[in-house]
Design an enzyme around this catalytic site. Sequence first.
Site, mmCIF file in Angstrom:
data_model
loop_
_atom_site.group_PDB
_atom_site.id
_atom_site.type_symbol
_atom_site.label_atom_id
_atom_site.label_comp_id
_atom_site.label_asym_id
_atom_site.label_seq_id
_atom_site.Cartn_x
_atom_site.Cartn_y
_atom_site.Cartn_z
ATOM 1 N N HIS A 42 11.811 -43.082 4.559
ATOM 2 C CA HIS A 42 11.114 -43.122 5.840
ATOM 3 C C HIS A 42 10.257 -44.383 5.910
ATOM 4 C CE1 HIS A 42 11.586 -38.511 6.189
ATOM 5 N NE2 HIS A 42 12.594 -39.154 6.759
ATOM 6 N N GLY A 94 18.178 -43.731 10.211
ATOM 7 C CA GLY A 94 18.029 -42.277 10.103
ATOM 8 C C GLY A 94 17.915 -41.559 11.441
ATOM 9 N N ASP A 99 21.034 -40.281 8.475
ATOM 10 C CA ASP A 99 20.875 -39.166 7.532
ATOM 11 C C ASP A 99 22.075 -38.225 7.631
ATOM 12 O OD1 ASP A 99 18.354 -40.178 6.883
ATOM 13 O OD2 ASP A 99 17.301 -38.833 8.257
ATOM 14 N N ASP A 119 8.456 -39.300 3.986
ATOM 15 C CA ASP A 119 7.057 -39.378 4.410
ATOM 16 C C ASP A 119 6.615 -37.953 4.742
ATOM 17 O OD1 ASP A 119 4.596 -39.711 5.553
ATOM 18 O OD2 ASP A 119 5.244 -41.129 7.097
ATOM 19 N N HIS A 126 13.466 -36.775 13.675
ATOM 20 C CA HIS A 126 14.809 -36.293 13.313
ATOM 21 C C HIS A 126 14.731 -35.323 12.129
ATOM 22 C CE1 HIS A 126 13.868 -39.686 10.767
ATOM 23 N NE2 HIS A 126 14.939 -39.486 10.027
ATOM 24 N N ASP A 129 17.883 -33.520 10.915
ATOM 25 C CA ASP A 129 18.816 -34.314 10.102
ATOM 26 C C ASP A 129 18.317 -34.443 8.664
ATOM 27 O OD1 ASP A 129 20.368 -34.635 12.338
ATOM 28 O OD2 ASP A 129 19.825 -36.733 12.680
ATOM 29 N N ARG A 135 19.559 -30.137 2.420
ATOM 30 C CA ARG A 135 20.317 -28.899 2.227
ATOM 31 C C ARG A 135 21.707 -29.188 1.684
ATOM 32 N NH1 ARG A 135 23.993 -25.764 5.020
ATOM 33 N NH2 ARG A 135 23.833 -23.542 4.592
#
Length: 181
Positions: A42, A94, A99, A119, A126, A129, A135
């Site tokens: 980030h 991103g 992402d 961050d 987002h 995402d 995950r």
Amino acid sequence: MVLIVTFSPEWVEVCAFFQIIVFVVLTIEKMKKRLTIALVAHDNRKSDLVEWAVFNADFLAKHKLVCTGTTGSLVEKALKDKGVEVDLTCMNSGPLGGDAEIAAMVVRKEVDMAVFLIDDLNPQPHEADIQMLLRQCRVHNVPIACNRYSADLMITSTLWDNEDYKPTEPKYIVFKRHAAK
């Protein structure tokens, strides 16, 4: 005749530090497997990731890097300024789907490990995402480092080249909790 040598605690610490450095250098130098490493950071963590990449430039130069857009541009420039050429592919930024693109690569087993400096102190537009990438790494058993210390441990692991080591797949088994009587 017996010669006894004693060292000050400071000298012992210095020796231990150099042992660690030698171990890390030898581990990095002898790795045979070529990894595909995803690098994501980030905005408020980009300088941290670039600094980490420069510190580990010799290691990263031996592997394929896939990055989100801005992060990849910054890493590539910093490594080029150091005289290090890398195999680096930039995805979208991103917030513009980068992402998600890297998450799709994880699902297709095209990523061996990821470094994602998040961050945690500021909201991200987002967030969905971000959570998807995290995950998918967990579901598909792709190691993901969210801080530099974890990233250093991952790139220095001897398991990458251990033919006998096979990571076990995550097990998702229903756990039936019995009420206490």
